[in-house]
Design a protein around this motif. Structure first.
Motif, short mmCIF file in Angstrom:
data_model
loop_
_atom_site.label_atom_id
_atom_site.label_comp_id
_atom_site.label_asym_id
_atom_site.label_seq_id
_atom_site.Cartn_x
_atom_site.Cartn_y
_atom_site.Cartn_z
N GLN A 48 48.87 41.23 25.77
CA GLN A 48 49.41 41.93 26.92
C GLN A 48 49.82 43.36 26.56
O GLN A 48 50.22 43.64 25.42
CB GLN A 48 50.62 41.18 27.48
N GLN A 65 43.60 41.74 27.18
CA GLN A 65 44.92 41.11 27.32
C GLN A 65 44.86 39.59 27.49
O GLN A 65 45.83 38.98 27.92
CB GLN A 65 45.70 41.68 28.51
N GLY A 66 43.72 38.97 27.16
CA GLY A 66 43.52 37.56 27.50
C GLY A 66 44.22 36.56 26.62
O GLY A 66 44.34 35.39 27.00
N GLU A 68 42.42 37.07 32.10
CA GLU A 68 43.41 37.91 32.76
C GLU A 68 42.83 38.54 34.03
O GLU A 68 43.52 38.69 35.03
CB GLU A 68 43.86 39.02 31.80
N TYR A 69 41.54 38.90 34.01
CA TYR A 69 40.94 39.66 35.10
C TYR A 69 39.91 38.90 35.93
O TYR A 69 39.63 39.29 37.06
CB TYR A 69 40.25 40.92 34.53
#
Length: 378
Positions: free
Chosen positions: A224, A197-198, A24-25
């Motif tokens: 999420q 949140q991955g 996610e990041y």
């Protein structure tokens, strides 16, 4: 007392080493804190910091600086900084949401109130319950061998536990990393995992089945932020506590998670939560509902860490089985204030001081080293 001037300083502080986070990041290499200095007619200056991270909270440093310059600062000139309730009412009446940006003002006015009264912020919040807290470390994504080496180094350095960042596209590698770390550090060293949140529900559960014998203390934010029902499903499917981070920005988020029976732990980040006042409210709501709190980090400088520590000092419902994330300036190129001196890695401790306000002094030379832009509203 009245606010007479507000400085807004946008910084860029490199990390000592790139931080590999979830899919996610991606990779985090530079922190972009925005610092506010609030001046008063009595000569007291308060310091605050917010820590924008576009993919985490939807805020960026230029956006936070703009909101401060164009909306919040002009409305606060002439106001009493020690009336915290009124400061928040004004900010909320000026612009909706923007919790992270508002946190910088919140910290600064608490700093002023503490300095004016001669008391540390933790005393303003009801009084400290401890003189120190255990301090943990965290590692990013890598190979199983590298992860094992990094966590073993953290253990040998004195940190009381470690967070393993997972949530990559290769969940099987994350499971292998987790198992390799546990084997390297032995059975008694506290470990937690954070997927940022991955993943989806099924991936989170599959991962947990692979690491269920690794004695992980808790599992943070696999889904999420909005997926409260999914978090509840994961919680019902695993036998370790589940923590919400991105999913608990506001008190309303906290209520929704508790109502859905979707969480055991709230990950508190004072800048994410909108400042000292709202973060303390979330902690108290958690306590009333049997939820523990874990004090986490946004890869932040020492002003935010000091604010977080002052809240943590007052809480009864903190996670006890692992240290908390009060190490952030040690991951950065340098601290812009004196907070880092309160952290003693070799002891695995961070010490709570009784100096007025946030209890820190600013290093102007360090601020200027990382300064990108300085603006003044008066």
């Amino acid at each position: 007392m009245k606010i007479t001037k507000i400085d807004i300083e946008t910084l860029a502080v490199p990390l000592k080493h790139p931080y590999h986070l979830s899919q996610e990041y991606g990779i985090f290499s530079t922190a972009t804190p925005v610092v506010v200095r609030i001046y008063t007619d009595e000569g007291i200056v308060g310091y605050g910091e917010c820590d924008p991270w576009p993919l985490f909270t939807g805020d960026s440093a230029p956006v936070s600086a703009l909101v401060l310059r164009e909306h919040l600062a002009p409305a606060l000139l002439g106001k009493d900084p020690t009336n915290i309730n009124e400061i928040h009412r004004i900010m909320d009446a000026i612009i909706r949401n923007q919790h992270l940006t508002k946190s910088a003002v919140d910290m600064a006015v608490y700093d002023i109130w503490g300095k004016a009264s001669g008391m540390p912020v933790h005393q303003l919040l009801g009084g400290k319950r401890r003189d120190s807290m255990n301090c943990m470390w965290s590692i990013g994504g890598s190979t199983p061998e590298e992860s094992a080496k990094e966590v073993l180094e953290a253990k040998e350095a004195g940190y009381c536990g470690c967070m393993i960042k997972i949530g990559s596209a290769d969940w099987k590698n994350d499971a292998a990393r987790t198992c390799a770390v546990r084997e390297a550090v032995g059975k008694d060293y506290p470990l937690i995992v954070d997927a940022n949140q991955g993943w989806d529900v099924d991936t989170a559960i599959r991962y947990w089945k692979q690491i269920r014998n690794c004695d992980i203390l808790f599992f943070e934010q696999p889904l999420q932020s909005w997926d409260v029902d999914g978090m509840a499903k994961v919680r019902r499917s695993i036998d370790i506590p589940l923590s919400a981070d991105e999913g608990v920005m506001t008190l309303q988020d906290a209520r929704n998670l508790v109502k859905a029976e979707a969480v055991d732990i709230f990950s508190i980040k004072v800048t994410k939560n909108g400042g000292i006042r709202p973060a303390k409210a979330i902690c108290e709501y958690a306590d009333a509902n049997g939820v523990q709190v874990f004090f986490n980090s946004m890869i932040e400088e020492g002003i935010t860490e000091a604010a977080s520590l002052n809240i943590a000092a007052t809480c009864t419902n903190i996670v006890q089985t692992i240290g908390h994330a009060f190490f952030s300036p040690y991951r950065l190129d340098g601290d812009i204030c004196s907070y880092y001196r309160q952290v003693k890695p070799a002891e695995g401790k961070v010490y709570i001081n009784d100096e007025p306000g946030l209890g820190i002094t600013i290093d102007d030379e360090a601020v200027n080293k990382y300064l990108v832009r300085r603006e003044t509203v008066e």
